[in-house]
Design a protein around this motif. Structure first.
Motif, PDB file in Angstrom:
ATOM      1  N   ARG A 130       0.887  -1.367   0.250  1.00  0.00           N
ATOM      2  CA  ARG A 130       0.582  -0.135   0.409  1.00  0.00           C
ATOM      3  C   ARG A 130       1.178   1.488   0.225  1.00  0.00           C
ATOM      4  NH1 ARG A 130      -3.740   1.980   4.612  1.00  0.00           N
ATOM      5  NH2 ARG A 130      -2.041   2.688   5.523  1.00  0.00           N
ATOM      6  N   THR A 131       0.037   2.090  -0.763  1.00  0.00           N
ATOM      7  CA  THR A 131       0.975   3.721  -1.034  1.00  0.00           C
ATOM      8  C   THR A 131      -0.229   4.416  -0.791  1.00  0.00           C
ATOM      9  OG1 THR A 131       2.959   5.011  -1.570  1.00  0.00           O
ATOM     10  CG2 THR A 131       1.578   3.163  -2.953  1.00  0.00           C
ATOM     11  N   HIS A 132       0.762   5.456  -0.810  1.00  0.00           N
ATOM     12  CA  HIS A 132      -0.803   6.864  -1.273  1.00  0.00           C
ATOM     13  C   HIS A 132      -0.639   7.724  -2.081  1.00  0.00           C
ATOM     14  CE1 HIS A 132      -3.079   9.781   0.581  1.00  0.00           C
ATOM     15  NE2 HIS A 132      -4.168   9.691   1.092  1.00  0.00           N
ATOM     16  N   ILE A 133      -0.929   8.385  -2.715  1.00  0.00           N
ATOM     17  CA  ILE A 133      -1.134   9.161  -4.001  1.00  0.00           C
ATOM     18  C   ILE A 133      -0.245  10.878  -3.628  1.00  0.00           C
ATOM     19  CG2 ILE A 133      -3.589  10.633  -3.137  1.00  0.00           C
ATOM     20  CD1 ILE A 133      -1.724   9.606  -6.860  1.00  0.00           C
ATOM     21  N   GLN A 134       0.083  10.632  -2.571  1.00  0.00           N
ATOM     22  CA  GLN A 134       0.739  11.606  -1.830  1.00  0.00           C
ATOM     23  C   GLN A 134       2.029  11.761  -1.655  1.00  0.00           C
ATOM     24  OE1 GLN A 134      -0.622  13.737   1.833  1.00  0.00           O
ATOM     25  NE2 GLN A 134       1.345  15.045   2.494  1.00  0.00           N
ATOM     26  N   GLY A 135       2.422  10.236  -1.859  1.00  0.00           N
ATOM     27  CA  GLY A 135       3.844  10.297  -1.230  1.00  0.00           C
ATOM     28  C   GLY A 135       4.601   9.874  -2.501  1.00  0.00           C
ATOM     29  N   MET A 136       3.791   9.837  -3.565  1.00  0.00           N
ATOM     30  CA  MET A 136       3.721   9.387  -5.647  1.00  0.00           C
ATOM     31  C   MET A 136       4.091  10.657  -5.653  1.00  0.00           C
ATOM     32  SD  MET A 136       0.892   6.215  -6.323  1.00  0.00           S
ATOM     33  CE  MET A 136       1.908   6.481  -8.138  1.00  0.00           C
ATOM     34  N   MET A 137       2.553  11.871  -5.689  1.00  0.00           N
ATOM     35  CA  MET A 137       3.027  12.847  -5.815  1.00  0.00           C
ATOM     36  C   MET A 137       4.045  14.093  -4.789  1.00  0.00           C
ATOM     37  SD  MET A 137       1.265  14.039  -8.301  1.00  0.00           S
ATOM     38  CE  MET A 137       0.268  15.559  -8.282  1.00  0.00           C
ATOM     39  N   ASN A 138       4.940  13.306  -4.547  1.00  0.00           N
ATOM     40  CA  ASN A 138       5.875  14.101  -3.467  1.00  0.00           C
ATOM     41  C   ASN A 138       7.683  13.348  -3.935  1.00  0.00           C
ATOM     42  OD1 ASN A 138       5.421  15.860  -1.713  1.00  0.00           O
ATOM     43  ND2 ASN A 138       4.415  13.914   0.290  1.00  0.00           N
ATOM     44  N   THR A 139       7.191  12.249  -4.664  1.00  0.00           N
ATOM     45  CA  THR A 139       7.907  11.837  -5.765  1.00  0.00           C
ATOM     46  C   THR A 139       8.876  12.515  -6.586  1.00  0.00           C
ATOM     47  OG1 THR A 139       8.056   9.408  -4.307  1.00  0.00           O
ATOM     48  CG2 THR A 139       9.278   9.474  -6.476  1.00  0.00           C
ATOM     49  N   LEU A 140       7.157  12.693  -7.630  1.00  0.00           N
ATOM     50  CA  LEU A 140       7.424  13.772  -8.789  1.00  0.00           C
ATOM     51  C   LEU A 140       7.649  14.805  -8.397  1.00  0.00           C
ATOM     52  CD1 LEU A 140       6.376  13.598 -11.588  1.00  0.00           C
ATOM     53  CD2 LEU A 140       3.992  14.086 -10.734  1.00  0.00           C
ATOM     54  N   ALA A 141       7.542  15.139  -7.188  1.00  0.00           N
ATOM     55  CA  ALA A 141       7.959  16.753  -7.062  1.00  0.00           C
ATOM     56  C   ALA A 141       9.688  16.705  -6.804  1.00  0.00           C
ATOM     57  CB  ALA A 141       7.080  17.722  -5.746  1.00  0.00           C
ATOM     58  N   LEU A 142       9.834  16.162  -6.283  1.00  0.00           N
ATOM     59  CA  LEU A 142      11.414  16.011  -5.647  1.00  0.00           C
ATOM     60  C   LEU A 142      12.802  15.675  -7.527  1.00  0.00           C
ATOM     61  CD1 LEU A 142      13.559  15.975  -4.229  1.00  0.00           C
ATOM     62  CD2 LEU A 142      13.363  13.431  -3.070  1.00  0.00           C
ATOM     63  N   ILE A 143      11.731  14.810  -8.648  1.00  0.00           N
ATOM     64  CA  ILE A 143      11.984  14.664  -9.759  1.00  0.00           C
ATOM     65  C   ILE A 143      12.379  15.786 -10.203  1.00  0.00           C
ATOM     66  CG2 ILE A 143      11.717  13.309 -11.889  1.00  0.00           C
ATOM     67  CD1 ILE A 143      10.743  10.793 -10.210  1.00  0.00           C
ATOM     68  N   LYS A 144      10.766  16.185 -10.477  1.00  0.00           N
ATOM     69  CA  LYS A 144      10.922  18.108 -10.793  1.00  0.00           C
ATOM     70  C   LYS A 144      12.567  18.510 -10.356  1.00  0.00           C
ATOM     71  CE  LYS A 144       5.873  17.911 -11.663  1.00  0.00           C
ATOM     72  NZ  LYS A 144       4.431  17.975 -11.203  1.00  0.00           N
ATOM     73  N   GLY A 145      12.031  18.805  -9.309  1.00  0.00           N
ATOM     74  CA  GLY A 145      13.507  19.898  -8.620  1.00  0.00           C
ATOM     75  C   GLY A 145      14.545  18.814  -8.369  1.00  0.00           C
ATOM     76  N   TYR A 146      14.781  18.158  -9.252  1.00  0.00           N
ATOM     77  CA  TYR A 146      15.832  17.390  -8.993  1.00  0.00           C
ATOM     78  C   TYR A 146      16.615  17.974 -10.846  1.00  0.00           C
ATOM     79  CZ  TYR A 146      20.438  15.075  -8.893  1.00  0.00           C
ATOM     80  OH  TYR A 146      22.143  14.203  -8.347  1.00  0.00           O
ATOM     81  N   THR A 147      15.780  17.952 -11.928  1.00  0.00           N
ATOM     82  CA  THR A 147      15.753  17.703 -12.890  1.00  0.00           C
ATOM     83  C   THR A 147      15.664  19.763 -13.462  1.00  0.00           C
ATOM     84  OG1 THR A 147      13.670  17.663 -13.568  1.00  0.00           O
ATOM     85  CG2 THR A 147      15.310  15.427 -13.399  1.00  0.00           C
ATOM     86  N   GLY A 148      16.160  20.424 -13.088  1.00  0.00           N
ATOM     87  CA  GLY A 148      16.149  21.659 -12.577  1.00  0.00           C
ATOM     88  C   GLY A 148      14.224  22.726 -12.966  1.00  0.00           C
ATOM     89  N   LEU A 149      13.417  21.449 -12.604  1.00  0.00           N
ATOM     90  CA  LEU A 149      12.580  22.639 -12.316  1.00  0.00           C
ATOM     91  C   LEU A 149      11.978  22.669 -11.396  1.00  0.00           C
ATOM     92  CD1 LEU A 149      10.513  19.795 -15.024  1.00  0.00           C
ATOM     93  CD2 LEU A 149      11.368  22.323 -15.663  1.00  0.00           C
ATOM     94  N   GLU A 150      12.560  22.987 -10.310  1.00  0.00           N
ATOM     95  CA  GLU A 150      12.696  23.429  -9.547  1.00  0.00           C
ATOM     96  C   GLU A 150      10.726  24.758  -8.832  1.00  0.00           C
ATOM     97  OE1 GLU A 150      16.738  22.674  -8.394  1.00  0.00           O
ATOM     98  OE2 GLU A 150      15.465  23.805  -9.713  1.00  0.00           O
ATOM     99  N   ASP A 151      11.208  25.905  -9.499  1.00  0.00           N
ATOM    100  CA  ASP A 151      10.716  26.953  -9.758  1.00  0.00           C
ATOM    101  C   ASP A 151       9.318  26.210 -10.222  1.00  0.00           C
ATOM    102  OD1 ASP A 151      12.886  28.837 -10.966  1.00  0.00           O
ATOM    103  OD2 ASP A 151      11.922  28.354  -9.201  1.00  0.00           O
ATOM    104  N   ASP A 152       8.640  24.784 -10.220  1.00  0.00           N
ATOM    105  CA  ASP A 152       7.201  24.549 -11.285  1.00  0.00           C
ATOM    106  C   ASP A 152       6.594  24.693  -9.544  1.00  0.00           C
ATOM    107  OD1 ASP A 152       5.744  21.664 -10.924  1.00  0.00           O
ATOM    108  OD2 ASP A 152       5.175  23.102 -13.157  1.00  0.00           O
ATOM    109  N   HIS A 153       4.777  24.883  -9.264  1.00  0.00           N
ATOM    110  CA  HIS A 153       4.287  24.751  -8.400  1.00  0.00           C
ATOM    111  C   HIS A 153       3.171  24.184  -8.838  1.00  0.00           C
ATOM    112  CE1 HIS A 153       7.573  25.807  -5.473  1.00  0.00           C
ATOM    113  NE2 HIS A 153       7.518  27.162  -6.383  1.00  0.00           N
ATOM    114  N   ASP A 154       3.064  23.621 -10.412  1.00  0.00           N
ATOM    115  CA  ASP A 154       1.786  23.047 -10.609  1.00  0.00           C
ATOM    116  C   ASP A 154       1.594  22.340  -9.851  1.00  0.00           C
ATOM    117  OD1 ASP A 154       1.502  25.517 -12.518  1.00  0.00           O
ATOM    118  OD2 ASP A 154       1.984  23.672 -13.861  1.00  0.00           O
TER     119      ASP A 154
END
Length: 350
Positions: A326-350
């Motif tokens: 079991r996991t949670h959509i919030q954990g998956m979205m936090n993972t996605l946000a960290l990938i965005k940040g690590y790939t240079g999209l830190e300013d994205d807040h959509d």
């Protein structure tokens, strides 16, 4: 692409791929599906000799960052056919036999391409018959599959085309709850595959470009240890997106992204791990830093394979890993946000 749209796509593609049988080595269908999805977005896809796929995303620079998740799962293989028409099994990947007891499954025949259904049981499956059924040790030797066909002998089973070496996949029983939990087998690591596919979809829909050129790698032998033993030689950093282990003295949970500092293969790259922590802090993400002593990843396999890389590991927390997960959509979205940040999209807040 709004946050809600990202979540809808993430859950939709996760449900689709967890329902595609893909125990290690039997992954062509899921890899073909992911290839078609990437092609539909306009991304070039390469296939390695083992059947894994590599999706290229052009970045602002020629430096190459690898992002990896594995599309293979736990499963089993037919070891032999019993005289009374059941199947003895051998596990593909590492799990407790108790976690598959009573599970519905599919048998995938090599000889004729047919698929049959069945149920995983112990050899003493009834309290009305066997005095020691409760205490019988749950090990592979004491497990068998009851096939959903009218068969009472090994010869009748063999006549169906079923025999030693046929793959067995376990039904995932996917469910997305109103509270945002995802309950299913195979979240290790199809939840992360869904995260990376959502990242691809996000880049496609928004036209955003990562700082570095990306090679997104979906491997198909991670559960047995050699998924990313070979990766393209131009990759300098490799970030595995897998799952965060939960329990005991670990600090992660299903709503957080876990950053693994060390697992059974040793410490991950110090600077990459520090950068991931820094980005998680800057973005205000729910995250945890943990050590996983009974764990290995595609970065582990890549390093053992002699690849000249720096490596790190992240992933949403997954409870009861290698069981009914079991996991949670919030954990998956936090993972996605960290990938965005690590790939240079830190300013994205959509």
């Amino acid at each position: 692409m709004t946050r809600e749209e990202q979540q809808r796509y993430m859950i939709s593609i996760l449900e689709r791929i967890v329902n595609i049988p893909s125990p290690s080595g039997y992954t062509k269908e899921v890899m073909d599906f992911l290839t078609q999805e990437a092609w539909a977005m306009g991304y070039p896809v390469e296939h390695n000799n083992k059947g894994g796929i590599i999706i290229k995303v052009a970045g602002k620079s020629g430096e190459v960052l690898g992002l990896g998740a594995h599309g293979d799962t736990l499963g089993a293989m037919v070891r032999s056919v019993t005289k009374n028409g059941c199947l003895k099994i051998f596990p593909v990947g590492g799990y407790m036999m108790s976690t598959i007891e009573g599970e519905y499954c599919k048998i995938h025949c090599r000889r004729n391409g047919r698929t049959y259904t069945g149920t995983v049981l112990t050899t003493k499956p009834s309290v009305h018959v066997y005095d020691d059924c409760r205490t019988q040790e749950r090990v592979a030797e004491n497990m068998e599959i009851r096939i959903d066909e009218i068969v009472e002998s090994d010869k009748e089973v063999e006549a169906l085309g079923i025999g030693a070496g046929d793959y067995i996949s376990f039904d995932p029983r996917f469910e997305y709850t109103p509270s945002g939990f995802i309950k299913s087998r195979h979240l290790d690591d199809k939840a992360s595959v869904a995260v990376l596919m959502t990242f691809l979809k996000y880049l496609h829909e928004t036209g955003k470009q990562p700082e570095k050129t990306l090679k997104i790698i979906f491997t198909n032998y991670e559960e047995i240890g050699h998924g990313a033993s070979f990766i393209p030689s131009d990759i300098q950093e490799f970030l595995a997106v897998d799952m965060g282990a939960l329990g005991d003295d670990l600090t992660g949970n299903e709503t957080k992204v876990s950053i693994c500092a060390m697992d059974s293969s040793g410490p991950y790259d110090y600077d990459m791990t520090n950068r991931l922590i820094q980005i998680a802090e800057e973005l205000g993400l729910g995250y945890a830093v943990d050590i996983f002593p009974h764990y290995g990843s595609d970065v582990s396999a890549a390093l053992r394979g002699g690849n000249n890389i720096r490596g790190a590991l992240i992933g949403q927390g997954v409870h009861a890993s290698h069981g009914m997960e079991r996991t949670h959509i919030q954990g998956m979205m936090n993972t996605l946000a960290l990938i965005k940040g690590y790939t240079g999209l830190e300013d994205d807040h959509d």
